[in-house]
Design a protein around this motif. Structure first.
Motif, PDB file in Angstrom:
ATOM      1  N   GLY A  93      37.800 194.431  -6.879  1.00  0.00           N
ATOM      2  CA  GLY A  93      36.404 193.834  -7.316  1.00  0.00           C
ATOM      3  C   GLY A  93      35.372 194.929  -6.970  1.00  0.00           C
ATOM      4  O   GLY A  93      35.764 196.075  -7.083  1.00  0.00           O
ATOM      5  N   GLY A  94      34.331 194.422  -6.382  1.00  0.00           N
ATOM      6  CA  GLY A  94      33.017 195.299  -6.264  1.00  0.00           C
ATOM      7  C   GLY A  94      33.077 196.033  -4.641  1.00  0.00           C
ATOM      8  O   GLY A  94      32.369 197.000  -4.341  1.00  0.00           O
ATOM      9  N   ALA A  95      34.063 195.408  -3.948  1.00  0.00           N
ATOM     10  CA  ALA A  95      34.195 196.180  -2.408  1.00  0.00           C
ATOM     11  C   ALA A  95      35.540 195.802  -1.946  1.00  0.00           C
ATOM     12  O   ALA A  95      36.470 194.721  -2.515  1.00  0.00           O
ATOM     13  CB  ALA A  95      33.186 195.508  -1.568  1.00  0.00           C
ATOM     14  N   LEU A  96      35.842 196.739  -0.901  1.00  0.00           N
ATOM     15  CA  LEU A  96      37.345 196.500  -0.199  1.00  0.00           C
ATOM     16  C   LEU A  96      37.039 195.433   0.945  1.00  0.00           C
ATOM     17  O   LEU A  96      36.014 195.588   1.667  1.00  0.00           O
ATOM     18  CB  LEU A  96      37.769 197.723   0.384  1.00  0.00           C
ATOM     19  N   VAL A  97      37.555 194.282   0.744  1.00  0.00           N
ATOM     20  CA  VAL A  97      37.586 193.269   1.764  1.00  0.00           C
ATOM     21  C   VAL A  97      38.878 192.991   2.565  1.00  0.00           C
ATOM     22  O   VAL A  97      39.813 192.863   1.893  1.00  0.00           O
ATOM     23  CB  VAL A  97      37.097 192.037   1.314  1.00  0.00           C
ATOM     24  N   CYS A  98      38.977 193.073   3.913  1.00  0.00           N
ATOM     25  CA  CYS A  98      39.986 193.205   4.559  1.00  0.00           C
ATOM     26  C   CYS A  98      40.449 191.647   4.417  1.00  0.00           C
ATOM     27  O   CYS A  98      39.448 190.721   4.769  1.00  0.00           O
ATOM     28  CB  CYS A  98      39.900 193.562   5.857  1.00  0.00           C
ATOM     29  N   SER A  99      41.816 191.336   4.565  1.00  0.00           N
ATOM     30  CA  SER A  99      42.368 189.910   4.373  1.00  0.00           C
ATOM     31  C   SER A  99      42.236 189.228   5.768  1.00  0.00           C
ATOM     32  O   SER A  99      42.781 188.001   5.702  1.00  0.00           O
ATOM     33  CB  SER A  99      43.754 189.880   3.860  1.00  0.00           C
ATOM     34  N   TYR A 100      42.143 190.075   6.764  1.00  0.00           N
ATOM     35  CA  TYR A 100      42.237 189.276   8.208  1.00  0.00           C
ATOM     36  C   TYR A 100      40.860 188.940   8.602  1.00  0.00           C
ATOM     37  O   TYR A 100      40.705 187.867   8.868  1.00  0.00           O
ATOM     38  CB  TYR A 100      42.850 190.523   8.926  1.00  0.00           C
ATOM     39  N   HIS A 101      39.812 189.735   8.690  1.00  0.00           N
ATOM     40  CA  HIS A 101      38.612 189.225   9.295  1.00  0.00           C
ATOM     41  C   HIS A 101      37.440 189.470   8.606  1.00  0.00           C
ATOM     42  O   HIS A 101      36.344 189.573   8.931  1.00  0.00           O
ATOM     43  CB  HIS A 101      38.419 190.036  10.777  1.00  0.00           C
ATOM     44  N   ALA A 102      37.804 189.991   7.257  1.00  0.00           N
ATOM     45  CA  ALA A 102      36.699 190.171   6.281  1.00  0.00           C
ATOM     46  C   ALA A 102      35.845 191.513   6.470  1.00  0.00           C
ATOM     47  O   ALA A 102      34.765 191.567   6.140  1.00  0.00           O
ATOM     48  CB  ALA A 102      35.891 189.159   6.032  1.00  0.00           C
ATOM     49  N   TRP A 103      36.241 192.365   7.448  1.00  0.00           N
ATOM     50  CA  TRP A 103      35.451 193.665   7.308  1.00  0.00           C
ATOM     51  C   TRP A 103      35.455 194.235   5.842  1.00  0.00           C
ATOM     52  O   TRP A 103      36.450 193.974   5.115  1.00  0.00           O
ATOM     53  CB  TRP A 103      36.198 194.938   8.239  1.00  0.00           C
ATOM     54  N   SER A 104      34.352 194.651   5.401  1.00  0.00           N
ATOM     55  CA  SER A 104      34.345 195.126   4.072  1.00  0.00           C
ATOM     56  C   SER A 104      33.592 196.369   3.972  1.00  0.00           C
ATOM     57  O   SER A 104      33.032 196.805   4.650  1.00  0.00           O
ATOM     58  CB  SER A 104      33.608 194.129   3.057  1.00  0.00           C
ATOM     59  N   PHE A 105      34.130 197.154   2.700  1.00  0.00           N
ATOM     60  CA  PHE A 105      34.085 198.489   2.698  1.00  0.00           C
ATOM     61  C   PHE A 105      33.570 198.919   1.178  1.00  0.00           C
ATOM     62  O   PHE A 105      34.018 198.011   0.407  1.00  0.00           O
ATOM     63  CB  PHE A 105      35.331 199.295   3.065  1.00  0.00           C
ATOM     64  N   GLN A 106      32.907 199.999   1.116  1.00  0.00           N
ATOM     65  CA  GLN A 106      32.373 200.368  -0.498  1.00  0.00           C
ATOM     66  C   GLN A 106      33.742 200.908  -0.889  1.00  0.00           C
ATOM     67  O   GLN A 106      34.670 201.205  -0.179  1.00  0.00           O
ATOM     68  CB  GLN A 106      31.264 201.469  -0.330  1.00  0.00           C
ATOM     69  N   LEU A 107      33.729 200.789  -2.246  1.00  0.00           N
ATOM     70  CA  LEU A 107      34.805 201.496  -3.106  1.00  0.00           C
ATOM     71  C   LEU A 107      35.140 202.944  -2.441  1.00  0.00           C
ATOM     72  O   LEU A 107      36.519 203.358  -2.814  1.00  0.00           O
ATOM     73  CB  LEU A 107      34.752 201.276  -4.499  1.00  0.00           C
ATOM     74  N   ASP A 108      34.124 203.525  -1.929  1.00  0.00           N
ATOM     75  CA  ASP A 108      34.774 205.052  -1.135  1.00  0.00           C
ATOM     76  C   ASP A 108      35.124 204.735  -0.043  1.00  0.00           C
ATOM     77  O   ASP A 108      35.260 205.708   0.710  1.00  0.00           O
ATOM     78  CB  ASP A 108      33.409 205.878  -1.696  1.00  0.00           C
ATOM     79  N   GLY A 109      35.162 203.692   0.480  1.00  0.00           N
ATOM     80  CA  GLY A 109      35.687 203.449   2.101  1.00  0.00           C
ATOM     81  C   GLY A 109      34.732 203.425   2.973  1.00  0.00           C
ATOM     82  O   GLY A 109      34.954 202.870   4.157  1.00  0.00           O
ATOM     83  N   LYS A 110      33.287 203.584   2.721  1.00  0.00           N
ATOM     84  CA  LYS A 110      32.538 203.576   3.541  1.00  0.00           C
ATOM     85  C   LYS A 110      32.082 202.189   4.271  1.00  0.00           C
ATOM     86  O   LYS A 110      32.098 201.124   3.397  1.00  0.00           O
ATOM     87  CB  LYS A 110      31.143 204.184   2.993  1.00  0.00           C
ATOM     88  N   PHE A 111      31.784 201.935   5.429  1.00  0.00           N
ATOM     89  CA  PHE A 111      31.679 200.722   6.086  1.00  0.00           C
ATOM     90  C   PHE A 111      30.557 199.985   5.410  1.00  0.00           C
ATOM     91  O   PHE A 111      29.631 200.366   4.963  1.00  0.00           O
ATOM     92  CB  PHE A 111      31.357 201.009   7.348  1.00  0.00           C
TER      93      PHE A 111
END
Lengths: 431, 238
Positions: A93-111
């Motif tokens: 989708g539009g961002a990387l979202v961790c399945s554990y605590h929902a830290w999310s990141f841009q698609l280039d990996g940036k916080f």
């Protein structure tokens, strides 16, 4: 560890295939430093598309950003370490979202964000801290649509690393009237119970085919002959198989070209320029796109395999490649991909598909016997029945010009000697 | 063909002039002459033909013809589905026995002349030609595979290996006069050296009746683990 003691110009010590410490060092010194093939850009066409992969021991993934750029990231959330993508391929989708605590990141990996951000007030967590972003591969680059990454911030550029072996990708893409290939989204994966070097040595070893693959070559030759007698012509794919059982002298007449960094080429032997209507239609398209002279240059490249040491074997005339992922000293995964020539006739794809199915599928009639040899080879080298592996054939009989070694006999073990020349350089080097 | 077939022993290629293009401009093409002594065969006597391992005996299976009640040829009369199913089941059991017995020719003979054995990579594939497959073999190519595994120097055949198929859940999906589309499930265990592997999945057979006998027009095999890594390879048809 003094690796120089393990490699003589004409022989190597068996432990380079069997020893766990040497294997670990290979991953550190070679696989986690050189440019490693990640995949083709067409595997991740849309923003958010990802493909998981491994570089050495590191689980990674490549992902297409919103700006169209491809990023190669460690598959690890900076919060608690959980892997961010859970499948081999897919779309995040539009961002990387961790399945554990929902830290999310841009698609280039940036916080990007966390839930309840005030919980981090006054801590070191925040967009300004690079430790809070997904760690990217140190370097990412591509050549003609083939994406590579290196975990080392220093070292040769991708083009320098590939050197003349880059012709593998030129030879593939130049056969397309638009100069591009696209991936066939199927990956055959086969595990070999042997060291990765068995594969790399075997690919350009012109003495083994008529021994290892005699059974298949003879069986295919018999049916090829029968079909020819019945109908006047047998499909080209019988020749793919029957050619394996050619005479030793014929194999000896091909040549290997061995480049710095262990790369190499086994020159053509299969006669893949028949004059059937499909081939003529294809060549006419190329002439229209590139002109007669360029087309002739492209199609007269005599290539069977190009090796990008230490992990890639590209069969450019048939648009397929095999990529190695070493797992342990005696276990190696190969990932086998096929590509379509963009804009070329369907018949050309179908013709190369036969090779993919007959030779490179998990029901291969060819690699079955290679894999058996390498399994037995691994067991032999793990034994104490001898210490050395011989690479003496035509030692001293090759020609060298500007660091490139040309075999004067196709069956020369120049291939292995050249690979170990590179291996020693990588392994002896201090990072 | 833009190449010169090399017969015998042509001289080593001329030395490259340095340009990448010229380096690769080599016309040598290997053509299998189809002669008797190729490759390792030429080194007598090491690779002289040895006796192929004799196939193991196959337990007797009653021929379908003796089971079908006269006059109830499947598909030919109303209410014959049970008879048809029974005949088809017996046919499929026999297929399993032939594979486990390594009776390759008898197995190939189960196919019509235009029959195809196909193992696609994904369940979505619909055509046996034109998409990547694990197996995509017409009868000629099946003969190549048989010729290969029974050749005395088929090195991968040296280690003992054997299989055991169990087949069930047989369902007739579609029926037309003289033609049946049949779905079933299989589980195959394979012992090779000291290792047992398991394979499972779905068969889809298109069966036709020719000269009174059921024949396979298409055997489609969908491995449930088709996309998983193959630890070693599949030697012959599943």
């Amino acid at each position: 560890m003094n690796v120089r003691q393990l490699v003589d110009p004409d022989r190597v010590h068996r432990t380079v295939y069997t020893d766990q410490q040497i294997f670990d060092r290979e991953l550190t010194q070679i696989f986690e430093r050189v440019w490693v093939y990640c995949g083709h850009q067409s595997q991740v066409p849309q923003p958010g598309d990802y493909q998981a992969l491994a570089i050495g021991r590191q689980p990674m993934f490549m992902v297409r950003g919103k700006d169209g750029q491809i990023h190669v990231l460690h598959n690890r959330c900076p919060h608690r370490g959980v892997q961010l993508v859970g499948n081999q391929k897919g779309n995040v989708g539009g961002a990387l979202v961790c399945s554990y605590h929902a830290w999310s990141f841009q698609l280039d990996g940036k916080f990007r964000s966390t839930p309840l951000p005030h919980g981090y007030d006054g801590t070191r967590v925040g967009p300004g801290n690079p430790d809070c972003s997904v760690k990217p591969a140190a370097r990412v680059d591509s050549y003609r649509g083939f994406v590579f990454a290196s975990l080392s911030p220093t070292g040769p550029s991708l083009l320098d690393f590939l050197g003349e072996a880059r012709v593998a990708f030129d030879d593939m893409c130049d056969r397309s009237p638009v100069g591009e290939v696209e991936v066939v989204p199927i990956c055959h994966r086969v595990i070999q119970h042997s060291n990765w070097k068995f594969f790399m040595e075997n690919q350009l070893d012109a003495l083994h085919p008529s021994v290892t693959h005699q059974s298949t070559g003879v069986a295919a030759g018999r049916i090829e002959k029968k079909i020819k007698e019945e109908t006047g012509q047998a499909p080209l794919y019988y020749h793919y198989l029957s050619a394996f059982a050619s005479k030793f002298e014929q194999w000896d007449a091909v040549q290997t070209i061995n480049f710095p960094r262990g790369h190499g080429i086994l020159k053509a032997y299969m006669g893949l320029r028949p004059q059937d209507p499909d081939t003529r239609a294809h060549e006419a398209m190329l002439v229209e796109a590139y002109g007669a002279e360029k087309t002739e240059e492209y199609l007269s490249r005599g290539i069977h395999h190009v090796l990008v040491y230490p992990y890639l074997s590209v069969q450019s005339p048939l648009q397929q490649l095999r990529c190695l992922r070493p797992i342990s000293p005696n276990k190696t995964l190969s990932e086998i991909w096929h590509f379509r020539l963009k804009g070329a006739p369907e018949a050309i794809y179908r013709r190369s598909l036969w090779y993919y199915n007959l030779v490179n599928s998990p029901a291969t009639m060819v690699n079955a016997d290679d894999l058996e040899n390498w399994t037995k080879g691994q067991w032999g080298l793990e034994s104490e029945g001898g210490d050395w592996v011989s690479f003496h054939r035509d030692h001293g009989g090759d020609s060298e010009q500007n660091g490139v070694i040309y075999s004067n006999h196709g069956t020369s073990e120049a291939v292995m000697r050249n690979q170990f020349r590179a291996w020693v350089q990588y392994m002896a080097d201090t990072p | 063909m833009a190449s010169t077939p090399s017969n015998g022993n042509p001289p080593a290629p001329a030395h490259p002039d340095g340009s990448p293009g010229a380096r690769l401009a080599q016309d040598i093409v290997i053509e299998n002459a189809g002669g008797d002594a190729v490759g390792a065969q030429a080194i007598a006597p090491d690779h002289a033909a040895r006796a192929a391992p004799s196939p193991r005996p196959v337990p007797e299976v009653a021929r379908p013809a003796s089971i079908s009640t006269p006059g109830s040829t499947p598909g030919s009369t109303p209410g014959s589905t049970i008879d048809a199913l029974r005949e088809i089941e017996q046919f499929l059991y026999r297929q399993s026995e032939l594979l486990d017995g390594k009776l390759w020719q008898d197995y190939i003979d189960l196919f019509t002349d235009d029959g195809v054995y196909w193992m696609p990579v994904t369940p979505e594939q619909t055509e046996w030609e034109g998409s990547p497959s694990i197996f995509a073999e017409d009868k000629h190519m099946m003969e190549v595979r048989m010729g290969r595994v029974t050749h005395p120097t088929a090195w991968s055949q040296a280690p003992m290996w054997t299989t055991s198929h169990v087949l069930g859940n047989v369902v007739i999906e579609a029926e037309a006069p003289g033609e049946w589309r049949v779905r079933s499930r299989f589980h195959m265990m394979e012992l090779r050296r000291d290792t047992v592997r398991h394979f499972g999945g779905t068969y889809r057979h298109t069966l036709v009746r020719q000269a009174g006998q059921l024949k396979i027009k298409l055997q489609r095999v969908d491995m449930f683990n088709a996309q998983a890594p193959y630890d070693y390879v599949l030697q012959v048809w599943v």
